[in-house]
Scaffold this active site. Sequence first.
Site, mmCIF file in Angstrom:
data_model
loop_
_atom_site.group_PDB
_atom_site.id
_atom_site.type_symbol
_atom_site.label_atom_id
_atom_site.label_comp_id
_atom_site.label_asym_id
_atom_site.label_seq_id
_atom_site.Cartn_x
_atom_site.Cartn_y
_atom_site.Cartn_z
ATOM 1 C CB ILE A 34 -0.953 -0.028 1.231
ATOM 2 C CG1 ILE A 34 -2.161 0.863 1.010
ATOM 3 C CG2 ILE A 34 -0.225 0.317 2.517
ATOM 4 C CD1 ILE A 34 -3.265 0.643 2.048
ATOM 5 C CG ASN A 90 11.766 -5.487 7.260
ATOM 6 O OD1 ASN A 90 12.948 -5.527 6.949
ATOM 7 N ND2 ASN A 90 10.915 -4.635 6.712
ATOM 8 N N GLY A 96 12.701 -3.938 11.850
ATOM 9 C CA GLY A 96 11.780 -3.001 11.218
ATOM 10 C C GLY A 96 10.439 -3.613 10.860
ATOM 11 C CG HIS A 103 5.317 -9.137 5.555
ATOM 12 N ND1 HIS A 103 5.031 -9.072 6.896
ATOM 13 C CD2 HIS A 103 6.051 -8.026 5.287
ATOM 14 C CE1 HIS A 103 5.553 -7.970 7.410
ATOM 15 N NE2 HIS A 103 6.191 -7.318 6.449
ATOM 16 C CG HIS A 105 8.963 -6.011 2.129
ATOM 17 N ND1 HIS A 105 8.179 -4.879 2.161
ATOM 18 C CD2 HIS A 105 9.024 -6.444 3.417
ATOM 19 C CE1 HIS A 105 7.799 -4.626 3.411
ATOM 20 N NE2 HIS A 105 8.305 -5.560 4.198
HETATM 21 P P1 5GP Z 1 7.087 -4.534 7.508
HETATM 22 O O1 5GP Z 1 7.522 -3.155 7.930
HETATM 23 O O2 5GP Z 1 6.305 -5.226 8.599
HETATM 24 O O3 5GP Z 1 8.206 -5.394 6.981
HETATM 25 O O4 5GP Z 1 6.151 -4.332 6.258
HETATM 26 C C1 5GP Z 1 4.778 -4.137 6.345
HETATM 27 C C2 5GP Z 1 4.355 -3.600 5.004
HETATM 28 O O5 5GP Z 1 2.965 -3.768 4.884
HETATM 29 C C3 5GP Z 1 4.651 -2.112 4.807
HETATM 30 O O6 5GP Z 1 5.481 -1.950 3.664
HETATM 31 C C4 5GP Z 1 3.266 -1.501 4.607
HETATM 32 O O7 5GP Z 1 3.254 -0.466 3.654
HETATM 33 C C5 5GP Z 1 2.429 -2.692 4.183
HETATM 34 N N1 5GP Z 1 1.015 -2.634 4.537
HETATM 35 C C6 5GP Z 1 0.516 -2.370 5.770
HETATM 36 N N2 5GP Z 1 -0.827 -2.434 5.748
HETATM 37 C C7 5GP Z 1 -1.176 -2.762 4.480
HETATM 38 C C8 5GP Z 1 -2.434 -2.960 3.835
HETATM 39 O O8 5GP Z 1 -3.504 -2.874 4.420
HETATM 40 N N3 5GP Z 1 -2.409 -3.281 2.514
HETATM 41 C C9 5GP Z 1 -1.233 -3.407 1.822
HETATM 42 N N4 5GP Z 1 -1.327 -3.718 0.530
HETATM 43 N N5 5GP Z 1 -0.037 -3.210 2.399
HETATM 44 C C10 5GP Z 1 -0.005 -2.887 3.706
#
Ligand code: 5GP
Length: 117
Positions: A34, A90, A96, A103, A105
């Site tokens: 997002i 992460n 982070g 998940h 990236h």
């Molecule tokens: P993290 O920081 O945990 O490695 O990554 C979480 C990711 O999830 C972030 O890049 C954030 O932009 C994404 N994200 C969080 N909420 C949503 C959502 O509701 N929909 C989508 N498509 N991405 C999300």
Amino acid sequence: MLMPEDCIFCKIAAGEIPVKPIYQDDQLVAFADINPVAPQHVLVIPRKHLSSLAEAGEADKALLGHAMLMLPKIAAQIGLAADGFRIVLNTGKNGGQTVMHLHWHILGGRYMEWPPG
Ligand code: 5GP
Ligand code: ZN
């Protein structure tokens, strides 16, 4: 399967929050982040809730192996085969991690600096 009510990625995996899947199978769903930090930024999540890589165990070996093999295929599907891409996983506070559902990236479309910030 444990599915915490407040887990946003569980809701996405279950179809309760609609996303346009870039790839999906019985174990994984891939969709656009997002808040993209690169021209291409895709998230790949397991349908199974694991709060982080640190929570994965022996029972998750096949799932983790499947994901690792699918990541480059999904990257290729979004046009990143020729120039390459970065996979980021992460984990925990200093890693982070902000969403506590495992998940990966997939980042691409520009050169990725090293070391990360
Ligand atoms: P993290 O920081 O945990 O490695 O990554 C979480 C990711 O999830 C972030 O890049 C954030 O932009 C994404 N994200 C969080 N909420 C949503 C959502 O509701 N929909 C989508 N498509 N991405 C999300
Ligand atoms: Zn979850």
